[in-house]
Design a protein around this motif. Structure first.
Motif, mmCIF file in Angstrom:
data_model
loop_
_atom_site.group_PDB
_atom_site.id
_atom_site.type_symbol
_atom_site.label_atom_id
_atom_site.label_comp_id
_atom_site.label_asym_id
_atom_site.label_seq_id
_atom_site.Cartn_x
_atom_site.Cartn_y
_atom_site.Cartn_z
ATOM 1 N N UNK A 188 0.843 -1.203 0.000
ATOM 2 C CA UNK A 188 0.000 0.000 0.000
ATOM 3 C C UNK A 188 0.878 1.254 0.000
ATOM 4 N N UNK A 189 1.988 1.215 0.745
ATOM 5 C CA UNK A 189 2.902 2.360 0.738
ATOM 6 C C UNK A 189 3.522 2.545 -0.646
ATOM 7 N N UNK A 190 3.902 1.442 -1.292
ATOM 8 C CA UNK A 190 4.461 1.554 -2.645
ATOM 9 C C UNK A 190 3.455 2.161 -3.615
ATOM 10 N N UNK A 191 2.180 1.897 -3.376
ATOM 11 C CA UNK A 191 1.129 2.408 -4.247
ATOM 12 C C UNK A 191 0.843 3.888 -3.981
ATOM 13 N N UNK A 192 0.828 4.277 -2.699
ATOM 14 C CA UNK A 192 0.413 5.639 -2.344
ATOM 15 C C UNK A 192 1.572 6.582 -2.055
ATOM 16 N N UNK A 193 2.762 6.014 -1.736
ATOM 17 C CA UNK A 193 3.924 6.834 -1.341
ATOM 18 C C UNK A 193 3.660 7.680 -0.104
ATOM 19 N N UNK A 237 13.119 -15.795 6.370
ATOM 20 C CA UNK A 237 12.245 -15.752 5.192
ATOM 21 C C UNK A 237 11.955 -14.306 4.786
ATOM 22 N N UNK A 238 12.055 -14.038 3.501
ATOM 23 C CA UNK A 238 11.793 -12.681 3.029
ATOM 24 C C UNK A 238 10.295 -12.448 2.871
ATOM 25 N N UNK A 239 9.899 -11.173 3.004
ATOM 26 C CA UNK A 239 8.500 -10.805 2.837
ATOM 27 C C UNK A 239 8.283 -10.039 1.536
ATOM 28 N N UNK A 240 9.318 -9.312 1.086
ATOM 29 C CA UNK A 240 9.227 -8.544 -0.155
ATOM 30 C C UNK A 240 10.496 -8.774 -0.969
ATOM 31 N N UNK A 241 10.463 -8.344 -2.215
ATOM 32 C CA UNK A 241 11.612 -8.540 -3.106
ATOM 33 C C UNK A 241 12.647 -7.436 -2.919
ATOM 34 N N UNK A 242 13.852 -7.679 -3.442
ATOM 35 C CA UNK A 242 14.910 -6.666 -3.381
ATOM 36 C C UNK A 242 14.505 -5.405 -4.140
ATOM 37 N N UNK A 243 13.850 -5.587 -5.293
ATOM 38 C CA UNK A 243 13.420 -4.428 -6.085
ATOM 39 C C UNK A 243 12.405 -3.580 -5.324
ATOM 40 N N UNK A 244 11.477 -4.248 -4.667
ATOM 41 C CA UNK A 244 10.471 -3.515 -3.893
ATOM 42 C C UNK A 244 11.122 -2.756 -2.737
ATOM 43 N N UNK A 245 12.078 -3.397 -2.079
ATOM 44 C CA UNK A 245 12.786 -2.740 -0.972
ATOM 45 C C UNK A 245 13.562 -1.527 -1.483
ATOM 46 N N UNK A 246 14.229 -1.679 -2.636
ATOM 47 C CA UNK A 246 15.003 -0.574 -3.204
ATOM 48 C C UNK A 246 14.096 0.599 -3.575
ATOM 49 N N UNK A 247 12.931 0.296 -4.138
ATOM 50 C CA UNK A 247 11.984 1.365 -4.485
ATOM 51 C C UNK A 247 11.512 2.099 -3.240
ATOM 52 N N UNK A 248 11.288 1.363 -2.163
ATOM 53 C CA UNK A 248 10.847 1.988 -0.906
ATOM 54 C C UNK A 248 11.917 2.940 -0.387
#
Length: 459
Positions: A188-193, A237-248
């Motif tokens: 949701x944060x990635x979507x709304x910033x 165990x990971x919850x999100x991808x590296x790309x998603x983390x980098x975008x955040x």
């Protein structure tokens, strides 16, 4: 008549463990007062207590006050229970001992009567004892670090406090029942910033309550959500991808949150940079009054941007407001040519992604081994310092990941769309997100004829 000695009782406890071992604040105080009462030539001047402070630290509030009283001539003798209450650093001890000798102040370790600072042999014995006390303290720190490093290496939890969405099973972090809700909040944060909107979303939908700061630091910036802890890339165990983390991290670094109460959602806030002085342009507005032939007066308010250095002190030559509509027009007209140029340039010099994290982990292990060689006296301090400096310089100069300068696939996908037409139907919040998904910054300067010049820097 024998002169009375003004005595200071110094007390220090650095942990609960000392209290358990019979060296608590109360125990030290009672021993100091009993010692003074058993000597007719001693009177108490004051008690100095440093609670919860390591003996390797010289910057202690009460210790500093004690030394000030020594220099003021108020104290003749300092009392403490054991030498390690006084110091665990040989250098600090020697520096302080020089001050005490200058002001003719001696000290007594009540539980270690064989320590005597009134004779040269006694002072030499104390100095040697301080060396071993310092070595023991440093070894304690090394042992603790080694234990924690070993736990991380084998994926074991090093604290009982775990990230939201995880729990501890058999000493390891595993995903909990809350994990899907936390992941949804991150998406949701990635979507709304928006940090504020994400906090409200988690609270209303999942009854998960946290502050904005907690969401930012404990969740969005926490590498454990990509399975990483220190040098272990498979810690949990990971919850999100590296790309998603980098975008955040990119979103957080550019501070793109918007106050919902703001009357006008400025489209380019945080993106415009003055090319003359380097400051980010501030959002402002231009007031225009228009008087018609009928005598009726109309007032207009236009969103704009202004260099803060020019606004506050006229220190920058890049003065004057820039209307937001003018920037929009320029960006829409020039974005496609910029994208096409970057795409062609990247394809001609495209490089593969290089992940240096494993190599950097190997360098850190070399530093640890180097330290052990020094502690085992297999290399000299000069060799240790030189080799460590060389390895640390390598760590500083090698990036974690070397990636292509731009994402050509994303650029080409955008070029295949009619984004110019789609842009006209967006509201201001959507426009903000659009520009921030493409543009890193827009540099604003003035040409010789005083017109504004814009330079688009892509992500």
């Amino acid at each position: 008549m024998e002169q009375l000695l003004q005595c200071a009782v110094y007390i220090r406890v650095s942990s609960d463990e000392q209290a358990k071992n019979g060296d608590s604040l109360r125990d030290q105080k009672e021993k100091g007062l009993d010692y003074i009462n058993s000597h007719k030539n001693m009177v108490l001047y004051d008690i100095y207590v440093d609670d919860g402070i390591s003996g390797q630290k010289l910057d202690r509030d009460e210790f500093t006050r004690l030394i000030a009283d020594v220099k003021s001539g108020k104290i003749n003798r300092i009392l403490f229970t054991k030498l390690d209450r006084w110091f665990r650093s040989l250098r600090h001890y020697l520096n302080t001992q020089a001050i005490l000798e200058e002001y003719n102040v001696s000290w007594t370790a009540i539980d270690q009567a064989y320590f005597d600072t009134s004779t040269p042999h006694g002072r030499a014995f104390v100095a040697q004892s301080m060396m071993w006390a310092e070595l023991e303290a440093q070894n304690d720190g090394i042992r603790v670090r080694d234990v924690l490093a070993n736990k991380v290496k084998y994926g074991e939890a090093i604290t009982g406090k775990v990230p939201r969405g995880y729990k501890i099973e058999n000493k390891h972090l595993v995903l909990s029942d809350e994990a899907p809700a936390i992941k949804d909040g991150i998406m949701y944060f990635l979507k709304t910033n928006s940090l504020r909107a994400t906090v409200k979303y988690l609270s209303s939908k999942y009854n998960i309550h946290m502050s904005i700061q907690n969401l930012k630091q404990s969740v969005l910036k926490n590498e454990k959500y990509i399975g990483k802890c220190r040098d272990n890339l498979d810690y949990c165990p990971r919850l999100i991808s590296d790309d998603e983390f980098a975008k955040i991290q990119d979103i957080l670094s550019r501070n793109i949150n918007v106050r919902s109460s703001q009357k006008h959602q400025y489209i380019f806030s945080g993106l415009l940079v003055c090319a003359e002085c380097g400051y980010k342009l501030s959002a402002c507005h231009i007031n225009v009054t228009s008087k018609r032939k009928s005598g009726k007066v109309y007032k207009y308010r236009y969103p704009a941007y202004l260099c803060p250095s020019y606004k506050h002190s006229r220190a920058c030559a890049n003065g004057g407001e820039i209307r937001e509509t003018r920037i929009e027009s320029y960006m829409i007209e020039n974005l496609r040519p910029v994208l096409e140029g970057v795409s062609i340039e990247c394809k001609s010099t495209e490089t593969a992604v290089v992940d240096n994290r494993a190599m950097k982990s190997n360098i850190r292990r070399k530093i640890d081994r180097l330290k052990q060689l020094y502690l085992d006296e297999l290399i000299s301090i000069e060799e240790y310092k030189a080799d460590r400096l060389d390895l640390e310089n390598q760590l500083d100069t090698i990036p974690d990941v070397i990636a292509p300068k731009h994402d050509t696939a994303a650029i080409d996908a955008l070029l295949r769309t009619d984004f110019e037409t789609a842009y006209q139907s967006m509201d201001n919040l959507e426009k903000r997100k659009f520009w921030r998904s493409i543009v890193k910054e827009i540099r604003v300067s003035k040409s010789d004829n005083r017109h504004r010049v814009f330079e688009i820097i892509l992500l």
